[in-house]
Design a protein around this motif. Structure first.
Motif, PDB file in Angstrom:
ATOM      1  N   THR A   1       0.921  -1.091   0.044  1.00 55.83           N
ATOM      2  CA  THR A   1      -0.035   0.060  -0.165  1.00 55.83           C
ATOM      3  C   THR A   1       0.809   0.941   0.022  1.00 55.83           C
ATOM      4  O   THR A   1       0.631   2.239  -0.693  1.00 55.83           O
TER       5      THR A   1
ATOM      6  N   ARG B   1       2.162   2.320  -3.067  1.00 51.23           N
ATOM      7  CA  ARG B   1       1.080   2.792  -3.878  1.00 51.23           C
ATOM      8  C   ARG B   1       0.545   1.810  -5.035  1.00 51.23           C
ATOM      9  O   ARG B   1       0.042   2.309  -6.016  1.00 51.23           O
TER      10      ARG B   1
ATOM     11  N   GLU C   1      -2.262  -0.821  -6.540  1.00 54.36           N
ATOM     12  CA  GLU C   1      -3.713  -1.301  -6.136  1.00 54.36           C
ATOM     13  C   GLU C   1      -3.827  -2.585  -6.801  1.00 54.36           C
ATOM     14  O   GLU C   1      -4.206  -2.694  -7.835  1.00 54.36           O
TER      15      GLU C   1
ATOM     16  N   GLN D   1      -4.283   5.651   3.769  1.00 51.15           N
ATOM     17  CA  GLN D   1      -4.965   6.460   2.359  1.00 51.15           C
ATOM     18  C   GLN D   1      -6.248   6.810   2.734  1.00 51.15           C
ATOM     19  O   GLN D   1      -7.116   6.782   1.863  1.00 51.15           O
TER      20      GLN D   1
ATOM     21  N   LEU E   1      -0.839  10.853  -3.384  1.00 52.80           N
ATOM     22  CA  LEU E   1      -2.237  10.353  -3.141  1.00 52.80           C
ATOM     23  C   LEU E   1      -3.227  11.510  -4.019  1.00 52.80           C
ATOM     24  O   LEU E   1      -2.672  12.792  -4.176  1.00 52.80           O
TER      25      LEU E   1
ATOM     26  N   ARG F   1      -6.677   7.704  -3.087  1.00 51.67           N
ATOM     27  CA  ARG F   1      -6.248   6.679  -3.983  1.00 51.67           C
ATOM     28  C   ARG F   1      -4.988   7.246  -4.438  1.00 51.67           C
ATOM     29  O   ARG F   1      -4.633   8.490  -4.715  1.00 51.67           O
ATOM     30  N   PRO F   2      -3.932   6.360  -4.930  1.00 47.44           N
ATOM     31  CA  PRO F   2      -2.442   6.712  -5.619  1.00 47.44           C
ATOM     32  C   PRO F   2      -3.036   7.401  -6.972  1.00 47.44           C
ATOM     33  O   PRO F   2      -3.750   7.153  -7.528  1.00 47.44           O
TER      34      PRO F   2
END
Lengths: 461, 461
Positions: free
Chosen positions: A248, A251, A253, B112, B134, B221-222
């Motif tokens: 995570t 980054r 997903e 996050q 992010l 989110r990234p």
């Protein structure tokens, strides 16, 4: 009291046998006993008075109209694969079985939408969508046996949630029948839409306590071009959990990050003749999908290599299936060992390793066996208590361990139900999580939908 | 009647001036007039009696507790950038201005997650998240001026919705104050969680009619590694719409697909000195993101090449920004031409071209000027009526055209509000879309939250 209830139920059965086709109504303990419990391992007292096997929305309306007038509790039921006792139905209830309503009414590849009846088995929908290169993105581990209606009732999660969302994110609209028999359509066939309060989202996860779903409009998504899978072994489960946090932090997903502890691996080995446990104390199965799946999986593998004892990558679907088999067979493997009680906490992703350590301490403190697997990318843990197979009631130590797990989850900023719902099993802890104000408000919402409180009483709200 | 109301309001103002710091309360028409309307172009009758500039949740609780006891309507307000009259506040109301509550309370890159006050400007949150690689995925076109609280109140959509979802999909939990002043926390800090009814989703999009948001826990989110942009010109808007359907049929999932018609391009040219209109009758701006962005954009360009008059691809962010400027400046460019009335329908994606043809016919039938842009990937169209700048009231022809647009949207299987909410403007059509049963149920839900009906009455529900 018993006499009064019995007369009421007799009046209901008379009305239903008059208004429904003969093959839609079952009565008598032999016929109704199989409908008393779900797959949670818990049982209510007694059996339901009757089971209505609805074949269409009109049967649902008829059943609820009479039950509402006569104040008889109704328990909606799909395939009965729930893990929280949400479909448990004891003495005094009527089960409304929706499994015969199993047609895919529409599958539109242009709008990427399916309209289905509630009894459609989730994997069947996914297979039908696959003919158009589409899929139903939520992927509950139970997809082969659970129904879409049950998935919606519990807002089921699954293996691909971290990237694609839970059931709620795929439900665009619902046809429901309200407690008094009134039909209502919520939501839309469009991707976006915000007209009025979002009753579609409110009904999703309401565990049959607000209305009975007779059709659902679902969003489909393209099947990714490529999927790449990484299998990584760790010495300990906590190290595996920390590795997922590192992914995570990088980054990434992933579409899937399933983590299994050593005892689960040993149980799978025993059941399947595999040799997983000897390779490590925990296994992480990571998948990335999309046109950059291979690149992303390689990046994930780089993050894992410093932490795992071994890391393997594959983009061969057959090899990936072989790796995933361990995960999919974990619950049946544990069910061979004894009576299982499946917990379902979710914690902030950074707290995954802390939760694992808490669970280990709780197992030691109460001297119970706990096997744990996790949908690690979204912080959803399933500590599974395995009890003596011959135990007639769940022992106090198991309840205390379950309570301690919930308390730990809340202390870590988490929630007591990640994806299986509250059902009958977790109801005693509900107010702890919601707080008294929200609990009271939720009861007022329940009353707005179901003033006589006939829909699945004793569950969720 | 006026006297009674006036005494009630005097009692409220006395209580508020006693219980709130002096700089938190504005009264008198000069001070309150700027808070009477939002950016929708509609105006209520008169001005609000007072404006409370809340600086913390305690000010919100105090205001609501007194207003609830005295039955005075309260209109929550963020930046006032709404486009449906949802924050309009006329005579007899008190505005609860949340724009001073503009702190980012927590930004946790490990989980996050961000926890923010409602008055945080959306672009500020996105910028702060960007320091950790992010982003806040929902990207309303108004991000530079609108607030997170307002985005949540309307369940705002934006440019990246088709791939990343709307505001609701990014809201994990809310701190709200109920109508009677009771504070309540909904939702969670975890990615998953299904304990009880999903009040977070119910509050999202409720336009300040169910509770006042004092903090929101949001999913980040990234930032994608790469973004690639395609600009394609078409002879007609309908051809552009059909091209977007072809992209969907090719199972591409762009992060953005913005479509502008010829009159919008001409208005942008006039405002900005660009030369877009001469290149085509419609412009499609397509973005793909992620590690395979370039590949996906090239696949998209291939689909478009047979349909468009020209297709250009770039992965240079500066060049992409230049292309996106036309889209971001479209609304200000139209506001130069007259008084605008912005519609906001959503249709199933396959019906986009049909909706475009309907809008053209409606404009001709009622002899009104309609400029149209679309978030095409999710079927969300903004037909924008441009009226005489000096017109004091919206003429009947414009209302009739708006009504015909909504009717057409419903006939095509769509919805009358895609992302801007119902507000004051579209309330007259609400029951048409919901139907009488759902409308009645939504009113019962409203009553469960706000029994005295003080929260933003006359809007949404």
């Amino acid at each position: 009291m018993t006499v009064t209830r019995s007369r009421t139920v007799e009046a209901l059965l008379t009305a239903l046998s008059h208004d429904l086709p003969g093959d839609c109504l079952s009565t008598g303990p032999e016929a109704t006993a199989p409908y008393a419990a779900d797959r949670s391992g818990s049982r209510p007292l007694g059996e339901p008075w009757a089971v209505v096997h609805a074949a269409n929305p009109e049967h649902v309306r008829t059943t609820l109209r009479h039950a509402h007038a006569l104040r008889v509790p109704v328990v909606p039921r799909g395939a009965g694969t729930g893990l929280s006792g949400g479909a448990n139905a004891g003495t005094g209830t009527v089960v409304l079985d929706l499994s015969r309503m199993n047609r895919i009414l529409d599958l539109d590849p242009h709008d990427q939408i399916a309209v289905v009846e509630p009894g459609v088995v989730t994997a069947e929908l996914d297979r039908a969508a696959g003919e158009f290169g589409l899929r139903y993105a939520p992927d509950p581990a139970s997809a082969a046996i659970s129904t879409v209606g049950g998935n919606i009732a519990t807002n089921a999660g699954g293996l691909r949630c971290a990237k694609y969302g839970v059931t709620r994110d795929a439900v665009l609209g619902l046809d429901v029948v309200l407690a008094d028999g009134t039909p209502m359509r919520t939501g839309r066939r469009t991707v976006k839409g915000v007209t009025g309060y979002d009753l579609t989202a409110l009904l999703t996860g309401s565990e049959g306590t607000l209305g009975v779903i007779t059709a659902a409009t679902l969003r489909l998504r393209p099947v990714p071009e490529t999927t790449a899978t990484v299998a990584a072994y760790f010495d300990t489960f906590a190290e595996g959990a920390e590795a997922v946090s590192a992914l995570t932090a990088a980054r990434l997903e992933p579409s899937m990050a399933e983590l299994l502890d050593g005892p689960v691996l040993a149980a799978v080995d025993d059941a399947q003749g595999t040799d997983l446990r000897s390779r490590g104390g925990a296994l992480l199965l990571l998948q990335c999908d999309g046109r950059a799946a291979g690149t992303e999986a390689e990046l994930g593998a780089q993050v894992l290599r410093g932490r795992a004892t071994s890391v393997e990558t594959t983009d061969d679907p057959a090899e990936a299936d072989r790796l995933l088999t361990a995960r999919r067979l974990a619950l049946p493997a544990l069910e061979r060992l004894g009576r299982v009680l499946i917990e379902d906490i979710a914690v902030p992703r950074s707290q995954l390793a802390a939760a694992v350590r808490e669970i280990t301490a709780i197992a030691q403190r109460h001297d119970v066996r706990i096997f744990t697997l996790a949908h690690a990318a979204d912080g959803n843990l399933h500590p599974i208590l395995v009890l003596d197979p011959d135990t007639p009631v769940i022992p106090d130590a198991a309840w205390q361990a379950a309570g301690d797990i919930f308390t730990a989850a809340l202390r870590l900023g988490g929630t007591l139900t990640g994806e299986h719902g509250v059902g009958a099993l977790k109801r005693r802890w509900l107010v702890d999580e919601l707080g008294p104000e929200q609990y009271a408000l939720q009861q007022r919402i329940k009353a707005a939908f179901d003033p006589h409180h006939i829909l699945n009483p004793g569950k969720a709200l």
